[in-house]
Design an enzyme around this catalytic site. Structure first.
Site, PDB file in Angstrom:
ATOM      1  N   PHE A 110       0.875  -1.172   0.000  1.00 58.26           N
ATOM      2  CA  PHE A 110       0.000   0.000   0.000  1.00 58.26           C
ATOM      3  C   PHE A 110       0.919   1.230   0.000  1.00 58.26           C
ATOM      4  CE2 PHE A 110      -2.757   3.194   1.874  1.00 58.26           C
ATOM      5  CZ  PHE A 110      -3.992   2.900   1.339  1.00 58.26           C
ATOM      6  N   TYR A 137     -11.027   0.723  10.584  1.00 58.22           N
ATOM      7  CA  TYR A 137     -12.241   1.157   9.871  1.00 58.22           C
ATOM      8  C   TYR A 137     -12.584   0.243   8.701  1.00 58.22           C
ATOM      9  CZ  TYR A 137      -8.614   3.549   7.083  1.00 58.22           C
ATOM     10  OH  TYR A 137      -7.486   3.844   6.353  1.00 58.22           O
ATOM     11  N   LYS A 138     -11.800  -0.804   8.472  1.00 62.47           N
ATOM     12  CA  LYS A 138     -12.112  -1.756   7.403  1.00 62.47           C
ATOM     13  C   LYS A 138     -12.914  -2.912   8.013  1.00 62.47           C
ATOM     14  CE  LYS A 138      -8.290   0.005   4.694  1.00 62.47           C
ATOM     15  NZ  LYS A 138      -6.865  -0.055   4.361  1.00 62.47           N
ATOM     16  N   ARG A 176     -12.692  -4.378  -7.190  1.00 59.14           N
ATOM     17  CA  ARG A 176     -12.500  -5.031  -5.892  1.00 59.14           C
ATOM     18  C   ARG A 176     -13.852  -5.242  -5.203  1.00 59.14           C
ATOM     19  NH1 ARG A 176      -8.523  -2.458  -1.722  1.00 59.14           N
ATOM     20  NH2 ARG A 176     -10.284  -1.037  -1.588  1.00 59.14           N
TER      21      ARG A 176
END
Ligand SMILES: *Cc1c(COP(=O)(O)O)cnc(C)c1O
Length: 425
Positions: free
Chosen positions: A151, A245-246, A400
């Site tokens: 990332f 937060y995922k 995705r």
């Protein structure tokens, strides 16, 4: 909802499973949902708008109890108790307390996980901390290996951390890292799951290889925490960070976590030594003396409203195990891949190829599909979203679809694949 049942007329779909227009897959989804022990957990989430929400790997859905908790924190703890809440409402200890709620989800014993700041900031703390320990042990170790597909934020911060500590970054594909670690390696920074492809990297093997070579490990668990078992203690990981937060559904910008393995805590020399990690913060001393324990990873005043939302979001794990979530995640992604093969087939105008490994041991909790032609992906995702199937798109051509077993149903997977097939056609 026009997409709630497949179009049976026309015989457009002739691939396996869709030979009857998808009725068999719809029936199968229904049976899988009926047999799903986690199905009732979905009711805890705000998902009543009829969309198939497959973007929980980017922003988890709202757990309904968070609304009341936040209202209470605002009205009572802040509104009435004001400053007293730092002690009376447990605000001061929130980072360690909530860290210990996340700990079992990542295979960590208590006292090693602290919540606060963003993942980016925690990548910085952990990476510099690892490089400083490596340098203290052996100044000849000056290389920081970084997962080549990382990332972006991790890569940028690795560069800066290396520059600050006199090290050099070398990007290496994750699968090749075990062969790349050596006597010059100070630390290895790796993403547990590749955010683009959904590939799961081999944490046990890679950590063992790094340890054998005397290098420190920093794992980024953004796409695995809350989605699959991690086993930090079991595998001897040195440091880890991750998003909340995922898959942990803590809310937009929810504070991240930082894992500092217990035996390394006394040696963790934070590059951000704020007053919150001082051994005696209210002494307001001019010199810094680090606190013991995981709270050494803290910096400044915690963001209490976000912490409260996260803490409430984590209560769902009192009833759910990571193993159950992982089993459902694999079943969901298997089923989705099968539905995509059936509905999207080989004959659609835009073709899709899975980038996510078929092998369970190498799969995270998302499915990424590469579009051919690649520039079709953006418009395809726009059309999906307009039809109530929410995933996302990463340039140059990757669709995705994230699967959050706490609230994703098999019927969502079937519907998403069916709408995708229509859009691609
Ligand atoms: C989502 C994600 C991040 C996000 O970092 P923030 O500081 O929260 O913006 C970092 N690393 C990985 C691997 C991610 O998937």
């Amino acid at each position: 909802m026009s997409d709630a049942a497949p179009h049976t007329a026309g015989g457009a779909h002739t691939a396996d499973g869709a030979a009857d227009g998808g009725q068999a897959l719809v029936r199968e989804a229904r049976a899988l949902d009926e047999a799903d022990a986690l199905a009732p957990v979905r009711d805890r989430f705000a998902l009543t708008d009829g969309t198939a929400y497959l973007d929980g790997n980017s922003l988890g859905a709202l757990p309904l109890p968070v609304r009341d908790r936040l209202a209470h924190v605002v009205a009572h703890e802040w509104g009435e108790l004001r400053i007293r809440s730092w002690s009376e409402s447990g605000w001061w200890e929130a980072p360690e307390r909530i860290g210990d709620r996340i700990a079992p989800l990542i295979g960590a014993a208590p006292g090693q996980t602290v919540v606060g700041d963003s993942t980016s900031v925690n990548v910085f703390k952990a990476t510099v901390g690892a490089l400083r320990i490596a340098a203290a042990d052996d100044p000849a170790r000056t290389e920081l290996l970084v997962d080549a597909a990382t990332f972006p934020t991790d890569g940028y911060i690795a560069e800066s951390a290396a520059r600050m500590t006199g090290c050099a970054v070398r990007p290496v594909p994750a699968a090749e890292l075990p062969g790349a670690v050596g006597p010059g390696t100070a630390a290895v920074l790796v993403n547990h799951v590749d955010y683009r492809t959904g590939e799961l990297n081999d944490l046990p093997a890679l950590t063992a290889a790094a340890r054998a070579a005397g290098a420190r490990t920093v794992w980024d668990l953004c796409h695995s925490a809350g989605a699959l078992p991690v086993g930090l203690d079991e595998h001897g990981v040195d440091f880890a960070v991750g998003c909340t937060y995922k898959f942990l559904n803590g809310g937009p910008g929810a504070p991240a976590f930082l894992y500092l393995r217990r035996d390394l805590q006394p040696r963790f020399d934070s590059p951000l030594p704020g007053w919150n990690s001082h051994a005696d913060p209210f002494a307001m001393a001019s010199g810094y003396t680090p606190a013991e324990g995981a709270l050494r990873g803290r910096v400044g005043t915690p963001d209490i409203l976000s912490m409260a939302a996260l803490e409430e979001a984590l209560t769902v794990w009192e009833e759910v195990t990571v193993d159950a979530v992982r089993a459902k995640s694999l079943a969901l992604t298997d089923f989705f891949l099968r539905c995509v093969r059936a509905y999207a087939g080989e004959r659609t105008a835009v073709r899709v190829t899975p980038l996510t490994p078929g092998e369970h041991a190498r799969r995270g909790s998302q499915v990424s599909l590469l579009c051919d032609p690649v520039d079709a992906a953006g418009p395809v995702m726009e059309k999906l979203i307009a039809r109530g199937v929410v995933g996302d798109f990463r340039r140059p051509g990757v669709l995705r679809f994230g699967f959050t077993p706490l609230y994703t149903a098999f019927r969502d997977a079937e519907r998403a694949a069916r709408v995708l097939g229509d859009v691609l056609a």
